[in-house]
Design a protein around this motif. Structure first.
Motif, PDB file in Angstrom:
ATOM      1  N   LEU A  32       0.716  -1.125   0.024  1.00 37.79           N
ATOM      2  CA  LEU A  32       0.031   0.074   0.107  1.00 37.79           C
ATOM      3  C   LEU A  32       0.951   1.328  -0.255  1.00 37.79           C
ATOM      4  CD1 LEU A  32      -2.667   1.341   0.336  1.00 37.79           C
ATOM      5  CD2 LEU A  32      -2.402   0.886   2.726  1.00 37.79           C
ATOM      6  N   LEU A  33       0.671   2.101  -1.187  1.00 35.08           N
ATOM      7  CA  LEU A  33       1.648   3.299  -1.223  1.00 35.08           C
ATOM      8  C   LEU A  33       0.803   4.819  -1.010  1.00 35.08           C
ATOM      9  CD1 LEU A  33       3.959   2.056  -4.239  1.00 35.08           C
ATOM     10  CD2 LEU A  33       4.463   2.227  -1.877  1.00 35.08           C
ATOM     11  N   GLY A  34       1.397   5.437  -0.478  1.00 36.38           N
ATOM     12  CA  GLY A  34       0.815   6.842  -0.640  1.00 36.38           C
ATOM     13  C   GLY A  34       1.559   7.784  -1.068  1.00 36.38           C
ATOM     14  N   HIS A  35       0.923   9.113  -1.296  1.00 36.07           N
ATOM     15  CA  HIS A  35       1.641  10.262  -2.264  1.00 36.07           C
ATOM     16  C   HIS A  35       2.266  11.311  -1.305  1.00 36.07           C
ATOM     17  CE1 HIS A  35      -1.781  12.668  -1.411  1.00 36.07           C
ATOM     18  NE2 HIS A  35      -2.401  11.881  -1.584  1.00 36.07           N
ATOM     19  N   GLY A  36       3.112  12.017  -1.792  1.00 40.23           N
ATOM     20  CA  GLY A  36       3.636  13.329  -1.226  1.00 40.23           C
ATOM     21  C   GLY A  36       2.558  14.421  -0.768  1.00 40.23           C
ATOM     22  N   ALA A  37       3.030  15.443  -0.293  1.00 40.44           N
ATOM     23  CA  ALA A  37       2.117  16.458   0.276  1.00 40.44           C
ATOM     24  C   ALA A  37       1.478  17.121  -1.020  1.00 40.44           C
ATOM     25  CB  ALA A  37       2.746  17.489   0.946  1.00 40.44           C
ATOM     26  N   GLY A  38       2.194  17.581  -1.777  1.00 36.44           N
ATOM     27  CA  GLY A  38       1.825  18.381  -3.066  1.00 36.44           C
ATOM     28  C   GLY A  38       1.449  17.535  -4.373  1.00 36.44           C
ATOM     29  N   GLY A  39       1.701  16.233  -4.268  1.00 40.18           N
ATOM     30  CA  GLY A  39       1.705  15.430  -5.390  1.00 40.18           C
ATOM     31  C   GLY A  39       0.577  14.422  -5.327  1.00 40.18           C
ATOM     32  N   ALA A  74      -2.921  21.806  -0.490  1.00 35.19           N
ATOM     33  CA  ALA A  74      -2.311  21.961   0.871  1.00 35.19           C
ATOM     34  C   ALA A  74      -2.723  20.747   1.842  1.00 35.19           C
ATOM     35  CB  ALA A  74      -3.017  23.133   1.492  1.00 35.19           C
ATOM     36  N   PRO A  75      -1.841  20.036   2.555  1.00 40.88           N
ATOM     37  CA  PRO A  75      -2.091  18.774   3.121  1.00 40.88           C
ATOM     38  C   PRO A  75      -3.031  18.895   4.517  1.00 40.88           C
ATOM     39  CG  PRO A  75       0.301  19.487   3.520  1.00 40.88           C
ATOM     40  CD  PRO A  75      -0.432  20.295   2.396  1.00 40.88           C
ATOM     41  N   ALA A  76      -3.853  17.883   4.481  1.00 47.45           N
ATOM     42  CA  ALA A  76      -4.574  17.761   5.973  1.00 47.45           C
ATOM     43  C   ALA A  76      -3.554  17.828   6.982  1.00 47.45           C
ATOM     44  CB  ALA A  76      -5.495  16.750   5.894  1.00 47.45           C
ATOM     45  N   PRO A  77      -3.926  18.113   8.088  1.00 51.93           N
ATOM     46  CA  PRO A  77      -3.243  17.734   9.449  1.00 51.93           C
ATOM     47  C   PRO A  77      -2.718  16.192   9.458  1.00 51.93           C
ATOM     48  CG  PRO A  77      -5.072  19.196  10.118  1.00 51.93           C
ATOM     49  CD  PRO A  77      -5.182  18.716   8.819  1.00 51.93           C
ATOM     50  N   ALA A  78      -1.581  15.929  10.140  1.00 51.31           N
ATOM     51  CA  ALA A  78      -1.185  14.771  10.343  1.00 51.31           C
ATOM     52  C   ALA A  78      -1.987  13.811  10.875  1.00 51.31           C
ATOM     53  CB  ALA A  78       0.183  14.791  11.260  1.00 51.31           C
ATOM     54  N   ALA A  79      -2.831  14.063  11.967  1.00 54.58           N
ATOM     55  CA  ALA A  79      -3.842  13.031  12.520  1.00 54.58           C
ATOM     56  C   ALA A  79      -4.880  12.792  11.557  1.00 54.58           C
ATOM     57  CB  ALA A  79      -4.416  13.779  13.861  1.00 54.58           C
ATOM     58  N   SER A 110       5.646  12.858   2.433  1.00 52.89           N
ATOM     59  CA  SER A 110       4.827  12.983   3.438  1.00 52.89           C
ATOM     60  C   SER A 110       4.163  11.524   3.546  1.00 52.89           C
ATOM     61  CB  SER A 110       3.516  13.902   3.117  1.00 52.89           C
ATOM     62  OG  SER A 110       2.356  13.664   3.952  1.00 52.89           O
ATOM     63  N   GLY A 111       3.870  10.902   2.350  1.00 54.89           N
ATOM     64  CA  GLY A 111       2.988   9.673   2.353  1.00 54.89           C
ATOM     65  C   GLY A 111       3.994   8.562   3.213  1.00 54.89           C
ATOM     66  N   ALA A 112       5.418   8.586   3.082  1.00 49.81           N
ATOM     67  CA  ALA A 112       6.288   7.839   3.805  1.00 49.81           C
ATOM     68  C   ALA A 112       6.213   7.944   5.344  1.00 49.81           C
ATOM     69  CB  ALA A 112       7.833   7.887   3.346  1.00 49.81           C
ATOM     70  N   ARG A 113       5.984   9.363   5.589  1.00 45.06           N
ATOM     71  CA  ARG A 113       5.931   9.734   7.128  1.00 45.06           C
ATOM     72  C   ARG A 113       4.628   9.292   7.598  1.00 45.06           C
ATOM     73  NH1 ARG A 113       5.722  15.758   8.339  1.00 45.06           N
ATOM     74  NH2 ARG A 113       5.933  15.047  10.499  1.00 45.06           N
ATOM     75  N   VAL A 114       3.355   9.113   6.805  1.00 47.10           N
ATOM     76  CA  VAL A 114       2.148   8.469   7.533  1.00 47.10           C
ATOM     77  C   VAL A 114       2.378   7.169   7.384  1.00 47.10           C
ATOM     78  CG1 VAL A 114      -0.158   8.118   6.643  1.00 47.10           C
ATOM     79  CG2 VAL A 114       0.808  10.403   6.215  1.00 47.10           C
ATOM     80  N   ALA A 129      10.158   3.844   2.136  1.00 44.48           N
ATOM     81  CA  ALA A 129      10.108   5.182   2.354  1.00 44.48           C
ATOM     82  C   ALA A 129      10.732   5.551   1.075  1.00 44.48           C
ATOM     83  CB  ALA A 129      10.655   5.617   3.739  1.00 44.48           C
ATOM     84  N   LEU A 130      10.170   6.442   0.424  1.00 45.68           N
ATOM     85  CA  LEU A 130      10.932   7.039  -0.726  1.00 45.68           C
ATOM     86  C   LEU A 130      11.016   8.511  -0.510  1.00 45.68           C
ATOM     87  CD1 LEU A 130       8.767   5.350  -3.621  1.00 45.68           C
ATOM     88  CD2 LEU A 130      10.942   4.838  -2.670  1.00 45.68           C
ATOM     89  N   ALA A 131      12.185   9.138  -0.460  1.00 47.36           N
ATOM     90  CA  ALA A 131      12.279  10.476  -0.140  1.00 47.36           C
ATOM     91  C   ALA A 131      11.881  11.052   1.352  1.00 47.36           C
ATOM     92  CB  ALA A 131      11.831  11.463  -1.205  1.00 47.36           C
ATOM     93  N   PHE A 132      11.834  10.351   2.300  1.00 47.55           N
ATOM     94  CA  PHE A 132      11.482  10.603   3.559  1.00 47.55           C
ATOM     95  C   PHE A 132      11.931  11.866   3.988  1.00 47.55           C
ATOM     96  CE2 PHE A 132      11.593  10.751   8.207  1.00 47.55           C
ATOM     97  CZ  PHE A 132      10.369   9.904   8.276  1.00 47.55           C
ATOM     98  N   PRO A 133      11.199  12.705   4.459  1.00 49.41           N
ATOM     99  CA  PRO A 133      11.694  14.082   4.854  1.00 49.41           C
ATOM    100  C   PRO A 133      12.026  14.271   6.242  1.00 49.41           C
ATOM    101  CG  PRO A 133       9.265  14.201   4.877  1.00 49.41           C
ATOM    102  CD  PRO A 133       9.874  12.720   4.329  1.00 49.41           C
ATOM    103  N   VAL A 134      13.432  13.906   6.503  1.00 49.85           N
ATOM    104  CA  VAL A 134      14.122  13.923   7.823  1.00 49.85           C
ATOM    105  C   VAL A 134      13.875  15.209   8.524  1.00 49.85           C
ATOM    106  CG1 VAL A 134      16.119  13.401   9.046  1.00 49.85           C
ATOM    107  CG2 VAL A 134      15.802  12.456   6.829  1.00 49.85           C
ATOM    108  N   HIS A 135      13.589  16.420   7.824  1.00 53.09           N
ATOM    109  CA  HIS A 135      13.469  17.574   8.814  1.00 53.09           C
ATOM    110  C   HIS A 135      13.286  18.717   7.614  1.00 53.09           C
ATOM    111  CE1 HIS A 135      17.427  19.148   7.056  1.00 53.09           C
ATOM    112  NE2 HIS A 135      18.061  17.938   7.467  1.00 53.09           N
TER     113      HIS A 135
END
Length: 207
Positions: A32-39, A74-79, A110-114, A129-135
């Protein structure tokens, strides 16, 4: 040719969308794969992971979050992202023949974070995790590494050498593949996704 099924996923914040694609034979697991924040789920690295997993005998589910289905960038809040993702997990698990298959979760940015934050709740056996945003760029003190560390399952990370969001270190249970010269978009990284994913899947699935 993969057989695709499109499903609406009911969530508290509106409908999400799943696209399920089956391998040529009986699937041995689900990715199961999810997308990035703006893509969207059409990002090249996600499609490389999809095609590689299908060739490795996995059923692949691509999930579009409700805010993207509604046309918002614009992405929804993390929760809210996490809750919608777990609704997608339940939708996949509810499909005939999929409930007992091993589940690998993942995504880009963002999808990797989720996927990392919810891996335990989802009952996943591994994370991709593809392109995990460490910071955030230029803000290493705001580390998101605890999300990756806290996934609780083996992780494959594919990261650009010049990613302004940082480069996670290797760690027990975590395999980091660095794409030379690539930034957060992971351009030219599809080949390394294709190379690294089959071995990782074989390791975590025991085949």
């Amino acid at each position: 040719m993969a057989r695709a099924t499109r499903l609406e996923v009911a969530t508290a914040k509106g409908p999400g969308e799943l696209v399920l694609e089956r391998p040529s034979g009986v699937p041995r697991a689900v990715l199961l794969l999810g997308h990035g924040a703006g893509g969207g789920v059409d990002a090249r690295d996600l499609l490389a992971a999809r095609d590689t997993a299908l060739a490795s005998g996995l059923l692949v589910a691509l999930f579009t979050q409700p805010y993207r289905v509604a046309g918002r960038r614009a992405p929804a809040p993390a929760a809210q992202l996490d809750d919608a993702w777990l609704d997608a997990v339940r939708a996949v698990r509810g499909r005939r023949g999929l409930r007992r298959l091993p589940l690998v979760v993942g995504g880009r940015s963002s999808g990797a974070r989720v996927a990392c934050r919810t891996a335990t709740a989802a009952g996943a056996v591994a994370v991709v995790a593809l392109a995990f945003p460490v910071h955030p760029p230029g803000r290493p003190e705001r580390s998101r590494l605890p999300e990756l560390d806290g996934a609780g399952v083996p992780a494959l990370v594919v990261q650009g050498e010049r990613d302004p969001f940082g480069l996670p270190p290797d760690a027990p249970g975590r395999r980091v593949v660095v794409v030379p010269g690539a930034d957060h978009a992971l351009r030219r990284g599809e080949g390394l996704v294709t190379q690294a994913l089959p071995t990782f899947l074989d390791d975590v699935l025991g085949t």
